[in-house]
Design an enzyme around this catalytic site. Structure first.
Site, PDB file in Angstrom:
ATOM      1  N   HIS A 119     -15.735   2.163  -3.947  1.00  0.00           N
ATOM      2  CA  HIS A 119     -14.300   2.060  -3.700  1.00  0.00           C
ATOM      3  C   HIS A 119     -13.912   0.726  -3.069  1.00  0.00           C
ATOM      4  O   HIS A 119     -12.752   0.357  -3.059  1.00  0.00           O
ATOM      5  CB  HIS A 119     -13.865   3.222  -2.793  1.00  0.00           C
ATOM      6  CG  HIS A 119     -12.395   3.445  -2.764  1.00  0.00           C
ATOM      7  ND1 HIS A 119     -11.670   3.756  -3.898  1.00  0.00           N
ATOM      8  CD2 HIS A 119     -11.490   3.394  -1.756  1.00  0.00           C
ATOM      9  CE1 HIS A 119     -10.391   3.907  -3.583  1.00  0.00           C
ATOM     10  NE2 HIS A 119     -10.253   3.681  -2.289  1.00  0.00           N
ATOM     11  N   ASP A 126     -17.527   4.580  -7.833  1.00  0.00           N
ATOM     12  CA  ASP A 126     -16.494   4.949  -6.865  1.00  0.00           C
ATOM     13  C   ASP A 126     -16.458   6.471  -6.759  1.00  0.00           C
ATOM     14  O   ASP A 126     -16.068   7.158  -7.696  1.00  0.00           O
ATOM     15  CB  ASP A 126     -15.131   4.407  -7.321  1.00  0.00           C
ATOM     16  CG  ASP A 126     -14.059   4.542  -6.241  1.00  0.00           C
ATOM     17  OD1 ASP A 126     -14.242   5.353  -5.320  1.00  0.00           O
ATOM     18  OD2 ASP A 126     -13.044   3.828  -6.328  1.00  0.00           O
ATOM     19  N   SER A 168      -6.287   1.501  -4.522  1.00  0.00           N
ATOM     20  CA  SER A 168      -6.380   2.902  -4.118  1.00  0.00           C
ATOM     21  C   SER A 168      -4.998   3.550  -4.187  1.00  0.00           C
ATOM     22  O   SER A 168      -4.406   3.620  -5.264  1.00  0.00           O
ATOM     23  CB  SER A 168      -7.004   2.996  -2.721  1.00  0.00           C
ATOM     24  OG  SER A 168      -7.428   4.293  -2.444  1.00  0.00           O
ATOM     25  N   TYR A 172       0.837  -1.207   0.000  1.00  0.00           N
ATOM     26  CA  TYR A 172       0.000   0.000   0.000  1.00  0.00           C
ATOM     27  C   TYR A 172       0.875   1.261   0.000  1.00  0.00           C
ATOM     28  O   TYR A 172       0.896   2.026  -0.938  1.00  0.00           O
ATOM     29  CB  TYR A 172      -0.951  -0.009   1.201  1.00  0.00           C
ATOM     30  CG  TYR A 172      -1.947   1.122   1.166  1.00  0.00           C
ATOM     31  CD1 TYR A 172      -3.050   1.062   0.322  1.00  0.00           C
ATOM     32  CD2 TYR A 172      -1.783   2.258   1.967  1.00  0.00           C
ATOM     33  CE1 TYR A 172      -3.972   2.111   0.266  1.00  0.00           C
ATOM     34  CE2 TYR A 172      -2.695   3.303   1.924  1.00  0.00           C
ATOM     35  CZ  TYR A 172      -3.783   3.225   1.073  1.00  0.00           C
ATOM     36  OH  TYR A 172      -4.683   4.265   1.020  1.00  0.00           O
TER      37      TYR A 172
END
Length: 689
Positions: free
Chosen positions: A661, A626, A543, A463
């Site tokens: 999302h 989203d 993301s 991430y």
């Protein structure tokens, strides 16, 4: 059929003459038209892209077997951590394949439970999700928020817990908000935005959040405005009532920066003003509880890995603040008070540790955990001697434990049964040196006794941003990958919160390239140590992690066999112009500033695709609803990637409908998406199934 045998004809993504001048640099944006998700030409494009993608996926013979295995693995009872309000216990449970988790209540832990709220009955396809709840402290009223099709927008309602009936209260235009009841159970505090334009509410920017009090039985238009700042359009507010009902603690946030302000209001006096206790955005402050006039906070002020301090509100000058629990080598994630003791949740090299201290800060004991993994829970009231926590790892499903604060003993409360033998697998943690010499930890999970011959299909996931820590976590979908002989590698790269605020800041703004270097070096380590080779290596992230994948596949297209960027931030020059994107400028910077523009332009995935390059096989995933990372990011990146790419590897986009999302996504859609992802990798990485 191998992917080299197929020549793709991608949908035509026409180009427009759109040019922007950023501080003297001219930048083309030929796919700007894809920023309008509701235009007929965008809808036609989405349909055409999905047609190509699903035609490819439908040819993969292993796909149906993978989906069946996923469905079988997913079909086990999943329990949430119990919590108590008033005389009632509450917990979430999923029977196995239910699209949404169900909220139950019961009087005692061994009593018969009953359903309090079943979101599965709110829509036929499971796309309405329970996205927030708050129970009055007498345990009689439930305020709950619902989100449709994955949107961040919420509508809040109130339910009588005894009767199961909803009251007439109905609140709208709520986003990024919890609810907190007053001690008299007559109403709650919440935050909302002004009513948006109905047609463009999924793209429009969100500014000027306001903190309100809603009294039961009244219309939302009569709600009392508690606090707002017309001079600060980007400020957001979170209002939480202290356990005894005396104070409203207002945390003021600015974008996604962990730094916040803390104000408070004395609820024992109707005419009390909001007091600005901490009015500088210089650190993170999380309110824990208070004694008399002394407020306790977990903070990273002068302690990037966190500590506990005490502030006397009657003498709140900074030089009078007292340290209760000093910073340690581990990262202090959160603190609660139970049994009149601090219970502190730490991360040591991205693994959970729980420590108990008395209210003077003296160490009492460690909580013995079942192994290397992640812990959640330890909630409850100040005088509680009983609490619950969940323990999970990459190969152990979330197991709920009851913990006795007096004796220090844990006992299993709920243990799920999954059709998977965890004894056949192992997780190890290694440390590697990144490009600049920084030591980075990485978890690796795989079958015991794998051969290090460079031929293992490997899924590298990270991430790397927003102070978010990636810790050992049980994901049902990963079991299928492990069963197929796959290696699952998770490096704790910079930008996250694993080693506190310094680790986070080392991957922000002008230092963002560190994040990509950490990830690329992890891939190189896996190859050098014979776990895998480029043709067998897939990278994935969602993301901010989608940005990570987009940046790394454009910087090192030679290093990976496949790339799976999910709901990624791909246009780093325009992200701040949609919904809550402006809030990320504290993390990324903004193209509006000349220096920050140069940094963003240097790695923005959309702007670093080079025509005539052979990119790895790519499956971009996004959703048409989203409203956090708007789908335009993925749409424009897909169009530009397909135009630039040469070679036989497929570069596809899978666009989910009626989804957002990721939060609240129904189980059926999660299984379908996971099956498509693994099928794509089976084919493109030539995995034997």
């Amino acid at each position: 059929m191998s992917n080299s045998e197929k020549n793709f004809t991608y949908p035509l993504s026409h180009k427009i003459e759109q040019v922007d001048n950023y501080h003297g640099t001219v930048v083309k944006d030929p796919y700007r038209w894809l920023e309008d998700p509701d235009s007929e030409e965008t809808k036609t494009w989405v349909e055409a892209e999905n047609k190509v993608t699903f035609a490819y996926l439908n040819e993969i013979t292993a796909r149906e077997r993978i989906k069946q295995r996923l469905t079988k693995l997913w079909n086990y009872e999943k329990y949430g951590i119990p919590f108590k309000e008033g005389d009632n216990y509450f917990y979430f449970k999923n029977d196995g394949l239910q699209n949404q988790n169900v909220l139950y209540t019961l009087k005692t832990l061994d009593a018969e439970s009953r359903i309090l709220l079943d979101p599965n009955k709110l829509s036929a396809d499971g796309t309405i999700a329970l996205s927030g709840l708050s129970i009055s402290d007498n345990g009689k009223l439930l305020a709950y928020g619902l989100s449709s099709s994955g949107s961040d927008w919420q509508e809040w309602k109130v339910r009588d817990i005894e009767t199961g009936e909803d009251l007439p209260d109905h609140l709208k235009w709520i986003k990024f908000s919890s609810a907190s009841w007053t001690h008299d159970h007559q109403g709650f505090f919440y935050s909302r935005y002004d009513e948006p334009n109905e047609k463009t509410k999924l793209e429009d920017v969100n500014y000027y959040q306001k903190l309100y009090y809603h009294r039961l039985g009244t219309d939302q238009t009569d709600d009392i405005l508690i606090y707002h700042r017309p001079d600060e359009k980007e400020w957001g507010f979170s209002g939480d009532v202290t356990e005894d009902g005396r104070y409203l603690i207002i945390s003021v946030w600015l974008g996604t920066d962990p730094k916040n302000l803390v104000f408070y209001k004395d609820l024992s006096n109707h005419n009390s003003e909001v007091v600005e206790l901490i009015n500088q955005f210089e650190a993170n402050y999380s309110f824990i509880d208070y004694d008399d006039s002394v407020f306790y906070f977990r903070t990273d002020l002068d302690a990037p890995r966190g500590r506990v301090i005490a502030i006397d509100i009657q003498n709140s000058a900074k030089e009078m603040w007292k340290e209760i629990i000093p910073q340690s080598a581990a990262t202090l994630e959160s603190v609660n008070i139970l049994n009149n003791q601090f219970i502190a949740d730490y991360l040591q090299d991205a693994r959970s540790q729980i420590k108990i201290f008395d209210l003077t800060g003296a160490f009492v004991r460690d909580v013995e955990l079942p192994g290397l993994g992640s812990v959640d829970g330890f909630g409850g009231k100040r005088d509680d001697t009983e609490t619950f926590y969940g323990f999970t790892s990459f190969i152990i499903p979330n197991t709920i434990y009851r913990y006795d604060m007096v004796t220090g003993k844990s006992e299993i409360f709920r243990q799920p049964k999954v059709d998977f033998n965890s004894d056949d697998y192992e997780t190890n943690q290694i440390f590697y040196r990144s490009k600049d010499g920084t030591e980075v930890p990485m978890f690796m999970t795989h079958k015991k006794g794998i051969k290090l011959d460079g031929n293992n299909p490997t899924y590298l996931y990270a991430y790397g941003g927003f102070n978010i820590s990636i810790t050992p976590n049980f994901a049902v979908s990963m079991l299928v990958w492990l069963e197929m002989g796959g290696v699952y590698a998770v490096p704790n790269i910079r930008g996250g919160g694993e080693y506190g605020e310094e680790w986070h800041q080392a991957g922000m703004k002008q230092k963002k390239q560190n994040v990509f270097d950490d990830f690329i070096t992890a891939a190189e380590w896996l190859i050098a140590n014979k776990y895998t080779k480029p043709a067998k290596l897939a990278i994935a992230g969602g993301s901010n992690g989608g940005l990570l994948v987009g940046a790394c596949m454009t910087q090192r297209p030679d290093l990976f066999g496949a790339a799976l960027p999910a709901v990624g931030v791909m246009d780093m020059l325009r992200f701040h112009k949609f919904t809550i994107g402006w809030a990320w400028t504290s993390e990324y910077g903004s193209a509006d500033h000349p220096e920050e523009f140069l940094t963003l332009y240097a790695y923005s995935p959309l702007h670093n695709l080079k025509s005539g390059t052979a990119y790895p096989a790519t499956l971009i995933t996004t959703a048409d609803h989203d409203d956090r990372v708007v789908p335009a990011h993925s749409f424009k990146f897909a169009a530009a990637l397909q135009a630039a790419h040469v070679g036989d590897a497929p570069v596809l986009i899978r666009i989910e409908t009626k989804a957002g999302h990721g939060a609240g996504k129904p189980t059926a859609k999660i299984i379908e998406e996971a099956a498509d992802k693994w099928a794509f990798l089976v084919r493109t990485l030539d995995v034997e199934v």
